[in-house]
Design a protein around this motif. Structure first.
Motif, short mmCIF file in Angstrom:
data_model
loop_
_atom_site.label_atom_id
_atom_site.label_comp_id
_atom_site.label_asym_id
_atom_site.label_seq_id
_atom_site.Cartn_x
_atom_site.Cartn_y
_atom_site.Cartn_z
N ASP A 67 62.57 -64.54 55.41
CA ASP A 67 61.74 -63.41 54.99
C ASP A 67 60.59 -63.13 55.95
OD1 ASP A 67 63.11 -62.88 52.47
OD2 ASP A 67 62.27 -64.79 51.80
N ILE A 89 59.72 -60.27 46.59
CA ILE A 89 59.36 -61.68 46.77
C ILE A 89 58.77 -62.25 45.47
CG2 ILE A 89 57.73 -63.23 47.94
CD1 ILE A 89 60.16 -62.47 49.63
N ILE A 103 59.70 -67.44 49.10
CA ILE A 103 59.71 -66.76 50.39
C ILE A 103 60.21 -67.75 51.43
CG2 ILE A 103 57.29 -67.34 50.88
CD1 ILE A 103 57.11 -64.58 52.32
#
Length: 271
Positions: A102, A37, A43
Motif C-alpha cells: 500500500d 485502509i 496497511i
C-alpha cells in the motif's frame, strides 16, 4: 409481456449491483484510499530489507530500522495494523501498482519521475547521494575516479544522481549494478569496484556499525529528500499518514526515534 418486464427488471438490478461494486472500489475522480485502509484495518508497507538504518533485518531476522519505527508509531496512531513486506527494490513501483503493498516507505527518494507515477508525502528527511571509497585508496574527488569502476544499487536514486552528473558519468570506465547496497559495499571492500554511489545515511551507518575501512568523499553527487510513496491519486491516505508524522514531531516522538538511530534529530517535519 410479463416475462419481458421481469427480464428488464433483472437487468436493472444486475446493473445496479455492478455499479455499487464499482463505486465501492473507487470511481474515477473519487479518492477513497483512506477509507479502504480503515475498512481493511491494515496497511502493507513495502521496504528494502537490506537498507540500514532505514529498514533491515537484525540478527534474529526481524525487520527493524528508523523507517520501521516511524511507520509502526504512525499506524498505531492512525488505528490500523502495520504489515511489513520486503520487496525487490528494483520492482517497487510494480509492487505498489498491483496492490501487493500500500506504500513504499524505506529511504524512498522523491524524484520528478516518481512524482509523475505516484503520490508522495512531503519530505521528512534530507539526504544526499555520496561516493564511498576504501580508506586506503587515493581517491579524494569525483574527478579522481576517472577511468575507474563505480557501483550503485539497481533501481535506486543513485542512478539518477549519476545521470544528472554527466561529466562524472562520462569519466568513469564502467558502472556495476548491485541488487543491494550492502552487496556493493562488500564488493568495494574486496576491491571488486573502486567506489560506490550510495545514500549518505546508509554510508554513515555502515561505517559506524561495521568499522570497515571506508570513507566518504566530501564532494556530493546530489542532494535529495526522503518521502513516503502511495499509489497515484491516493492523496487522502498520504495526508492522513503525514498528519501522524506532524503530531509525532510536535510531541517529540519523531526526535526521539531519530536520535535512537542517528544520534540526533535529523528530521525536517514541521521545521
Amino acid at each position: 409481456m410479463k416475462r419481458s418486464i421481469v427480464v428488464l427488471l433483472s437487468l436493472v438490478l444486475v446493473s445496479a449491483s455492478l455499479f455499487a461494486a464499482g463505486t465501492k472500489e473507487q470511481a474515477p475522480g473519487v479518492d477513497n484510499s483512506l477509507q479502504k485502509i480503515m475498512d481493511k484495518g491494515t496497511i502493507v508497507m513495502g521496504l528494502d530489507d537490506n537498507f540500514p538504518p532505514m529498514g533491515f533485518r537484525d540478527e534474529k531476522g526481524e525487520l527493524v530500522g528508523f523507517d520501521v519505527d516511524l511507520a509502526k508509531e504512525a499506524m498505531k496512531r492512525l488505528g490500523v495494523e502495520l504489515k511489513l513486506q520486503a520487496i525487490d527494490w528494483n520492482a517497487k513501483e510494480q509492487e505498489l501498482n498491483t496492490g501487493n503493498i500500500d506504500c513504499i516507505w524505506n529511504g524512498f527518494t522523491i524524484t520528478p519521475e516518481r512524482q509523475e507515477a505516484m503520490t508522495f508525502t512531503p519530505a521528512y528527511i534530507h539526504n544526499a547521494q555520496v561516493v564511498v571509497v576504501r580508506d586506503d585508496s587515493p581517491y579524494t574527488t569525483l574527478a579522481s575516479l576517472s577511468g575507474k569502476t563505480v557501483g550503485y544499487q539497481a533501481g535506486s536514486s543513485a542512478s539518477n544522481a549519476i545521470d544528472d552528473t554527466p561529466e562524472f558519468k562520462q569519466s568513469v570506465k564502467s558502472f556495476v549494478e548491485f541488487k543491494e547496497n550492502l552487496t556493493g559495499l562488500m564488493d568495494l571492500e574486496i576491491g571488486g569496484i573502486d567506489a560506490l554511489v550510495v545514500d549518505v545515511t546508509v554510508a554513515e551507518d555502515n561505517i559506524k556499525r561495521s568499522g570497515k575501512p571506508f570513507r566518504i568523499l566530501e564532494e556530493e553527487l546530489a542532494p535529495e529528500d526522503y518521502g513516503i510513496g502511495f499509489r497515484k491519486g491516493e492523496q487522502k491516505l498520504a495526508d492522513a499518514v503525514w498528519q501522524q508524522l506532524e503530531a509525532m514531531a510536535a510531541d517529540g516522538t519523531l526526535a526521539r526515534i531519530s536520535t535512537k538511530w542517528f544520534g540526533s534529530d535529523i528530521t525536517v517535519v514541521a521545521k
